[in-house]
Design an enzyme around this catalytic site. Structure first.
Site, short mmCIF file in Angstrom:
data_model
loop_
_atom_site.label_atom_id
_atom_site.label_comp_id
_atom_site.label_asym_id
_atom_site.label_seq_id
_atom_site.Cartn_x
_atom_site.Cartn_y
_atom_site.Cartn_z
N LYS A 1 -6.87 3.35 -2.95
CA LYS A 1 -7.21 3.31 -1.51
C LYS A 1 -7.49 4.72 -1.04
O LYS A 1 -6.76 5.66 -1.37
CB LYS A 1 -6.06 2.67 -0.74
CG LYS A 1 -6.24 2.62 0.78
CD LYS A 1 -5.06 1.90 1.43
CE LYS A 1 -5.07 2.05 2.94
NZ LYS A 1 -3.90 1.41 3.57
N ASP B 1 0.87 -1.18 0.00
CA ASP B 1 0.00 0.00 0.00
C ASP B 1 0.90 1.24 0.00
O ASP B 1 1.56 1.52 1.00
CB ASP B 1 -0.89 0.03 1.25
CG ASP B 1 -2.01 -1.01 1.21
OD1 ASP B 1 -1.91 -1.97 0.43
OD2 ASP B 1 -2.98 -0.87 2.00
N LYS C 1 -10.22 0.23 -2.14
CA LYS C 1 -10.04 -0.08 -0.71
C LYS C 1 -10.44 1.13 0.11
O LYS C 1 -9.91 2.22 -0.09
CB LYS C 1 -8.60 -0.47 -0.41
CG LYS C 1 -8.35 -0.74 1.09
CD LYS C 1 -6.93 -1.21 1.37
CE LYS C 1 -6.67 -1.30 2.88
NZ LYS C 1 -5.29 -1.75 3.19
#
Length: 217
Positions: A153, A91, A182
């Site tokens: 995300k 991430d 996400k």
């Protein structure tokens, strides 16, 4: 939606600056017990956690976290190091200064470089939605769509705001169909998580949901 269905989509997270190995180990045990999608942990613990869980659980870690303003070379090095240590998912935080100044080519170049360093592992791109205008969020979706990344995300959870249903809907509308969303930051109940999933989220970043599941017995 059954709570276990939600847990299967959760990156069970511990990213506090004071996280100890005992705490990370406990999160790994919980991830295994509740079949979460992964555990998301500080880079320092990736190797130890990967050795501990073997192939029974995906290990996710963070790159350029939480501010995103490292150089691309540093983010690439961090990614390579994480992969060597056993990370399955990455991430990364984008360079928000580039985004705010409209240098989307620079943002794209950096994401592509990190993706190449992932060597086939999943890459989620944190765009810190609370810092972006609506136009910038749409531009971020376009750039992530072009980058080869696997997810966009919403948030680090360390800034001024976390995931919102509105942002998840916006991302789902503007991101390429083959890229997941996400939602992370401030998701503390199963009801909030389900709302995010219904809005289009494929993954949930959360630290509180497993504890709630345990309380339910």
């Amino acid at each position: 939606m059954e709570h276990q269905e939600i847990l299967n989509r959760v990156d069970h997270t511990i990213l506090t600056t004071t996280a100890t190995w005992e705490q990370v180990k406990a999160v790994c045990d919980e991830g295994l017990a509740y079949s979460t999608a992964s555990v998301c942990i500080p880079p320092r613990y990736v190797k130890k956690a990967a050795d501990y869980v073997g192939n029974r659980l995906k290990i996710c870690t963070v790159i350029g976290f939480p501010n995103g303003y490292s150089t691309p070379e540093v983010k690439v090095f961090e990614t390579e190091d994480a992969i060597r240590n056993g990370a399955d998912e990455i991430d990364m935080v984008i360079n928000l200064g580039q985004a705010k100044s409209g240098d989307w080519e620079g943002v794209l170049s950096e994401i592509k470089a990190v993706k190449a360093s992932c060597k086939g592992r999943i890459l989620k791109v944190i765009v810190e939605a609370c810092q972006l205008t609506q136009e910038e969020k749409v531009a971020a979706c376009r750039v992530v769509s072009m980058s080869g990344a696997d997810f966009i995300k919403t948030s680090t959870g360390f800034s001024t705001g976390g995931a919102t249903v509105e942002d998840v809907k916006l991302f789902k509308e503007h991101i390429s169909p083959d890229i997941g969303v996400k939602a992370a930051g401030g998701i503390r109940t199963f009801e909030q998580a389900q709302a995010m999933i219904e809005a289009g989220a494929d993954r949930i970043g959360a630290s509180a949901l497993v504890a709630l599941a345990r309380q339910e017995g």
